[in-house]
Design a protein around this motif. Structure first.
Motif, PDB file in Angstrom:
ATOM      1  N   ARG A  56      -2.496   6.381  13.573  1.00  0.00           N
ATOM      2  CA  ARG A  56      -3.898   6.417  13.151  1.00  0.00           C
ATOM      3  C   ARG A  56      -4.227   5.159  12.364  1.00  0.00           C
ATOM      4  O   ARG A  56      -3.460   4.738  11.485  1.00  0.00           O
ATOM      5  CB  ARG A  56      -4.138   7.663  12.290  1.00  0.00           C
TER       6      ARG A  56
ATOM      7  N   GLU B 171      -9.410   4.435   9.277  1.00  0.00           N
ATOM      8  CA  GLU B 171     -10.141   5.429  10.059  1.00  0.00           C
ATOM      9  C   GLU B 171     -11.507   4.899  10.487  1.00  0.00           C
ATOM     10  O   GLU B 171     -12.518   5.609  10.459  1.00  0.00           O
ATOM     11  CB  GLU B 171     -10.249   6.749   9.305  1.00  0.00           C
TER      12      GLU B 171
ATOM     13  N   GLU C  20     -10.644   9.516  15.621  1.00  0.00           N
ATOM     14  CA  GLU C  20      -9.259   9.764  16.032  1.00  0.00           C
ATOM     15  C   GLU C  20      -9.147   9.985  17.535  1.00  0.00           C
ATOM     16  O   GLU C  20      -8.194   9.531  18.162  1.00  0.00           O
ATOM     17  CB  GLU C  20      -8.687  10.968  15.281  1.00  0.00           C
TER      18      GLU C  20
END
Length: 184
Positions: free
Chosen positions: A99, A103, A107
């Protein structure tokens, strides 16, 4: 032609593999194809852990025992499958997704990019006459107990590889693409 490779690619399962080895160079070529998958903002989220030899036996035992202790509806057949599939493969590649720490993208886009990397692997393996199968067992969330994973890294499955002798069946689809397409 790529269209033919796409149409003739099939899942080839560990019991179908013969005893012929898949070399490190062949695996490297398959992984190099993965590295050319599309990726939003160039996060390149795919990560791989290659297992060959004795680690495959330990992996099979780990999968089988983890299944035995966590299954709500235990099946001896499934237990043996977890135990034996790793033994039958020439190599197993753990498919992981790292990941993006910021962010910055959803995702699901990083999971999709990783899946595209696996599709590149599968098509390349097929062109090399190496059978492949993507397995996502119930016990996948326990993988950090078997191998080290970085923070934000997630295991999405296992890519089994092996050479095979049999002729693969023709592909079929339940419906045509026109039944799945709306032209606006």
């Amino acid at each position: 032609m790529i269209h033919n490779t796409i149409r003739t690619r099939r899942a080839v399962f560990p019991p179908q593999y013969n005893d012929e080895k898949v070399t490190k160079e062949e695996i490297q070529q398959i992984l190099e194809a993965a590295n050319w998958a599309p990726t939003h903002r160039r996060t390149e989220p795919w990560r791989f852990k290659v297992m060959q030899g004795d680690v495959q036996l330990r992996f099979g035992e780990f999968l089988a025992e983890r299944y035995k202790t966590t299954a709500s509806n235990f099946s001896e057949f499934k237990y043996k499958k977890y135990q034996n599939n790793p033994k039958n493969a020439a190599a197993i590649i753990a498919i992981c997704m790292q990941r993006d720490p910021s962010e910055a993208i959803p995702e699901w886009e990083e999971i999709a990019a990783t899946a595209m990397a696996v599709q590149n692997m599968w098509l390349t393996a097929h062109e090399m006459n190496i059978g492949a199968y993507w397995s996502s067992p119930q016990v996948i969330d326990s993988m950090s107990e078997f191998f080290e994973m970085n923070e934000g890294e997630r295991c999405l499955g296992f890519f089994y590889l092996g050479k095979y002798d049999e002729t693969l069946p023709d592909g079929v689809r339940k419906t045509t693409i026109s039944e799945k397409t709306v032209w606006l």
